[in-house]
Design a protein around this motif. Structure first.
Motif, mmCIF file in Angstrom:
data_model
loop_
_atom_site.group_PDB
_atom_site.id
_atom_site.type_symbol
_atom_site.label_atom_id
_atom_site.label_comp_id
_atom_site.label_asym_id
_atom_site.label_seq_id
_atom_site.Cartn_x
_atom_site.Cartn_y
_atom_site.Cartn_z
ATOM 1 N N ALA A 43 48.410 -32.931 85.159
ATOM 2 C CA ALA A 43 49.545 -32.144 84.662
ATOM 3 C C ALA A 43 50.678 -33.055 84.224
ATOM 4 C CB ALA A 43 50.026 -31.175 85.740
ATOM 5 N N ARG A 44 50.958 -34.105 85.019
ATOM 6 C CA ARG A 44 52.010 -35.057 84.636
ATOM 7 C C ARG A 44 51.686 -35.705 83.293
ATOM 8 N NH1 ARG A 44 52.352 -36.117 90.314
ATOM 9 N NH2 ARG A 44 50.646 -37.601 90.206
ATOM 10 N N ALA A 45 50.428 -36.113 83.127
ATOM 11 C CA ALA A 45 50.024 -36.764 81.878
ATOM 12 C C ALA A 45 50.171 -35.820 80.695
ATOM 13 C CB ALA A 45 48.582 -37.261 81.997
ATOM 14 N N THR A 46 49.833 -34.564 80.896
ATOM 15 C CA THR A 46 49.957 -33.580 79.822
ATOM 16 C C THR A 46 51.408 -33.394 79.420
ATOM 17 O OG1 THR A 46 47.976 -32.410 80.580
ATOM 18 C CG2 THR A 46 49.496 -31.185 79.181
ATOM 19 N N ILE A 47 52.282 -33.310 80.410
ATOM 20 C CA ILE A 47 53.706 -33.115 80.120
ATOM 21 C C ILE A 47 54.289 -34.324 79.406
ATOM 22 C CG2 ILE A 47 55.968 -32.750 81.177
ATOM 23 C CD1 ILE A 47 54.434 -31.364 83.503
ATOM 24 N N LEU A 48 53.833 -35.512 79.782
ATOM 25 C CA LEU A 48 54.375 -36.746 79.208
ATOM 26 C C LEU A 48 53.838 -37.053 77.814
ATOM 27 C CD1 LEU A 48 54.186 -38.976 82.402
ATOM 28 C CD2 LEU A 48 56.257 -38.253 81.245
ATOM 29 N N ARG A 49 52.841 -36.332 77.378
ATOM 30 C CA ARG A 49 52.228 -36.630 76.089
ATOM 31 C C ARG A 49 53.253 -36.494 74.977
ATOM 32 N NH1 ARG A 49 48.095 -32.764 75.722
ATOM 33 N NH2 ARG A 49 47.021 -34.020 77.293
ATOM 34 N N GLU A 50 53.322 -37.519 74.114
ATOM 35 C CA GLU A 50 54.300 -37.534 73.028
ATOM 36 C C GLU A 50 53.688 -36.991 71.745
ATOM 37 O OE1 GLU A 50 57.257 -40.716 72.581
ATOM 38 O OE2 GLU A 50 56.020 -41.780 74.022
ATOM 39 N N ASN A 51 53.754 -35.710 71.587
ATOM 40 C CA ASN A 51 53.412 -35.104 70.299
ATOM 41 C C ASN A 51 54.027 -33.730 70.262
ATOM 42 O OD1 ASN A 51 51.432 -32.874 71.001
ATOM 43 N ND2 ASN A 51 50.390 -34.627 71.954
ATOM 44 N N ASN A 52 54.149 -33.194 69.093
ATOM 45 C CA ASN A 52 54.775 -31.901 68.923
ATOM 46 C C ASN A 52 53.761 -30.795 68.660
ATOM 47 O OD1 ASN A 52 57.454 -32.865 69.174
ATOM 48 N ND2 ASN A 52 57.339 -33.682 67.105
ATOM 49 N N ASN A 53 52.474 -31.117 68.778
ATOM 50 C CA ASN A 53 51.440 -30.128 68.532
ATOM 51 C C ASN A 53 51.172 -29.341 69.805
ATOM 52 O OD1 ASN A 53 51.087 -31.068 65.876
ATOM 53 N ND2 ASN A 53 49.746 -32.713 66.619
ATOM 54 N N TRP A 54 52.101 -28.516 70.147
ATOM 55 C CA TRP A 54 52.025 -27.769 71.398
ATOM 56 C C TRP A 54 52.094 -26.289 71.057
ATOM 57 C CZ3 TRP A 54 50.321 -29.514 75.705
ATOM 58 C CH2 TRP A 54 50.528 -28.805 76.889
ATOM 59 N N ASN A 55 50.932 -25.728 70.780
ATOM 60 C CA ASN A 55 50.891 -24.362 70.284
ATOM 61 C C ASN A 55 50.138 -23.428 71.214
ATOM 62 O OD1 ASN A 55 52.267 -24.954 67.830
ATOM 63 N ND2 ASN A 55 50.400 -25.979 67.115
ATOM 64 N N ASN A 56 50.099 -23.759 72.499
ATOM 65 C CA ASN A 56 49.381 -22.918 73.456
ATOM 66 C C ASN A 56 50.264 -21.766 73.922
ATOM 67 O OD1 ASN A 56 47.437 -24.822 73.174
ATOM 68 N ND2 ASN A 56 47.706 -25.737 75.195
ATOM 69 N N GLN A 57 50.691 -20.928 72.999
ATOM 70 C CA GLN A 57 51.497 -19.796 73.376
ATOM 71 C C GLN A 57 51.082 -18.570 72.584
ATOM 72 O OE1 GLN A 57 53.240 -22.556 71.983
ATOM 73 N NE2 GLN A 57 53.286 -21.803 69.896
ATOM 74 N N THR A 58 51.378 -17.419 73.127
ATOM 75 C CA THR A 58 51.097 -16.178 72.441
ATOM 76 C C THR A 58 52.270 -15.828 71.539
ATOM 77 O OG1 THR A 58 52.059 -14.898 74.247
ATOM 78 C CG2 THR A 58 49.706 -15.378 74.376
ATOM 79 N N GLU A 59 52.068 -14.871 70.665
ATOM 80 C CA GLU A 59 53.102 -14.539 69.693
ATOM 81 C C GLU A 59 54.355 -13.966 70.347
ATOM 82 O OE1 GLU A 59 51.490 -11.986 66.748
ATOM 83 O OE2 GLU A 59 50.107 -13.478 65.929
ATOM 84 N N ASP A 60 54.193 -13.289 71.476
ATOM 85 C CA ASP A 60 55.346 -12.656 72.110
ATOM 86 C C ASP A 60 55.981 -13.524 73.197
ATOM 87 O OD1 ASP A 60 53.257 -12.508 73.872
ATOM 88 O OD2 ASP A 60 53.620 -10.437 74.482
ATOM 89 N N GLU A 61 55.510 -14.735 73.354
ATOM 90 C CA GLU A 61 56.047 -15.610 74.397
ATOM 91 C C GLU A 61 57.331 -16.272 73.945
ATOM 92 O OE1 GLU A 61 54.957 -19.691 76.830
ATOM 93 O OE2 GLU A 61 53.411 -18.670 75.670
ATOM 94 N N TYR A 62 58.290 -16.353 74.867
ATOM 95 C CA TYR A 62 59.517 -17.091 74.585
ATOM 96 C C TYR A 62 59.207 -18.582 74.567
ATOM 97 C CZ TYR A 62 64.094 -19.178 75.291
ATOM 98 O OH TYR A 62 65.225 -19.950 75.167
ATOM 99 N N ILE A 63 59.738 -19.268 73.563
ATOM 100 C CA ILE A 63 59.549 -20.713 73.463
ATOM 101 C C ILE A 63 60.916 -21.377 73.550
ATOM 102 C CG2 ILE A 63 58.699 -22.621 72.052
ATOM 103 C CD1 ILE A 63 56.815 -20.638 70.701
ATOM 104 N N PRO A 64 61.167 -22.189 74.573
ATOM 105 C CA PRO A 64 62.465 -22.855 74.692
ATOM 106 C C PRO A 64 62.773 -23.698 73.458
ATOM 107 C CG PRO A 64 61.184 -23.103 76.707
ATOM 108 C CD PRO A 64 60.261 -22.533 75.677
#
Length: 455
Positions: free
Chosen positions: A82-103
């Motif tokens: 989980a730490r490694a996933t969070i630290l990953r440097e890229n902006n391709n983070w699209n694991n969300q549904t259409e109705d999910e709030y995205i900070p």
């Protein structure tokens, strides 16, 4: 040694809540060597451990001989992933549904990293709630009270999807004790005798440490309590490992009273007079707020007398009151005001900060030694005003010097941030229940536990 870029350092500086507190101001920029800290072994051992090793446990299969991994090692391996996933440097983070709030936006210290961390928490985080203890002191708490967050969190945790019935699968262990209930059902009013309350807390930890292996395995480092009552810190001092090692989620997050932001969690004090937020959310637009700044409250602690001395009945734009005139509604005054003052009382926490966010009044924090809730994720300078106590005489000038455009921006951002402080039943994503859990998740990510005797 790898040279980390400034982008790298910013990416996840919030994951280590090394909040250097100077007065009431929490650090609002990245701290050097955050990555170095994350990459080093920060292990806690059982007191029975006789040999300490510096290297991290190897969680890959050896080519020489396969190794059997303990449940704890597998758990820690999952956290490492989980730490490694969070630290990953890229902006391709699209694991969300259409109705999910995205900070998004400057209200977050790092919106991308926060979003990743939150999704990892949703996917992985497991909490074991000890079943021992009986209401009203355990598994119960106030819900219509200034300390309502205690009861709300305890009840929400009992039915939460994050709760696991298997303690071997838990990342953290919750001690479901309400300090507010201790003060109501155990404390003898005006006796100033805290011994019985402290003994009950200590006896509870002794019971679970004798019945289960988990407290002794980590010396309490993967355990947490939640207390909003002012006496929460003092009760915790009765249990040395609870104070020194455990995660203490406290409203009274005062560094001068041994609150440690590297492991403890600051939670908001929320007054729910009717047990819900009904009637508390929303307010008129900025154009319909004629009052510059408002405060009403008793002379508790050292800061409020200074505030009233300088401003009570001195200026129509600065509505500072010890008691509101008859017929004037406290909540109506918040909704009529552009800024709402949130000073410390006897303790640093106050529901006024959340009331301002709820009703669209920009909070003005006048506090010493306060770690603001969720300040490992949120940049409070973008939607509130922080004023040192020494600048109380200049209060009106400070607020009038804020350009109208900036005020409108802060007010809008505060309304956006309100979702993180809302109480919902059942809880909703990114609300106050989930934000508290996320703060606990961050602290757990920053502790790696090894019990070398476990097989």
């Amino acid at each position: 040694m790898r040279a980390w870029s400034s982008t790298s350092l910013k990416l996840l500086w919030f994951i280590l809540p090394l909040l250097l507190v100077a007065g009431f101001v929490v650090v609002t920029g990245p701290q050097g060597s955050i990555y170095n800290w994350l990459s080093t072994s920060h292990y806690l051992y059982s007191s029975s451990t006789s040999t300490l090793k510096d290297e991290a446990p190897n969680v890959t299969l050896s080519s020489v001989a396969p190794k059997r991994y303990s449940k704890l090692e597998k758990l820690e391996a999952g956290l490492a992933k989980a730490r490694a996933t969070i630290l990953r440097e890229n902006n391709n983070w699209n694991n969300q549904t259409e109705d999910e709030y995205i900070p998004h936006g400057p209200m977050y210290l790092n919106a991308t990293a926060f979003h990743r961390s939150y999704l990892e928490m949703e996917k992985n985080f497991k909490v074991y709630v000890y079943k021992e203890g009986e209401p009203p002191v355990f598994h119960f708490g106030p819900c219509k009270h200034t300390y309502a967050i205690e009861g709300y969190f305890i009840h929400a945790m009992e039915i939460s999807k994050f709760r696991t019935s298997d303690p071997n699968k838990a990342h953290v262990y919750f001690l479901p004790m309400s300090v507010t209930m201790l003060t109501q059902f155990v404390y003898v009013r005006d006796s100033h005798e805290w011994g019985l309350m402290k003994n009950i807390a200590l006896d509870y930890v002794n019971i679970i440490s004798n019945k289960y292996p988990f407290w002794n395995r980590s010396l309490g480092a993967d355990h947490f309590i939640l207390a909003c009552h002012d006496w929460g810190p003092e009760i915790s001092f009765a249990i040395p490992y609870l104070y020194k090692n455990s995660i203490r989620a406290l409203c009274n997050a005062n560094t001068s009273e041994k609150f440690n932001p590297t492991k403890d969690v600051s939670i908001p004090e929320i007054h729910l007079p009717y047990g819900t937020t009904k009637g508390l959310l929303g307010g008129p637009p900025p154009s319909e707020r004629p009052v510059l700044v408002f405060f009403a409250g008793g002379l508790h602690g050292p800061i409020r007398p200074i505030l009233l001395q300088h401003w009570e009945n001195k200026d129509e734009d600065v509505q500072i009151h010890k008691y509101l005139p008859k017929g004037i509604s406290y909540y109506d005054m918040i909704k009529k005001s552009k800024y709402c003052i949130c000073p410390s009382g006897y303790e640093v926490a106050s529901p006024r900060m959340v009331e301002g966010l709820y009703m669209g009044c920009v909070p003005v924090l006048i506090k010493d030694n306060y770690v603001i809730p969720f300040s490992d994720v949120l940049d409070w300078t973008t939607f509130s005003v922080l004023i040192p106590v020494k600048d109380i005489p200049n209060l009106k000038k400070i607020l009038l010097d804020i350009p109208q455009e900036k005020y409108l921006e802060m007010q809008k951002r505060g309304i956006q941030m309100r979702r993180h402080f809302e109480v919902n039943s059942p809880p909703k994503i990114y609300d106050v229940f989930h934000m508290i859990l996320h703060s606990i998740w961050l602290r757990r990510l920053n502790v790696r536990i090894r019990h070398v005797d476990e097989s």
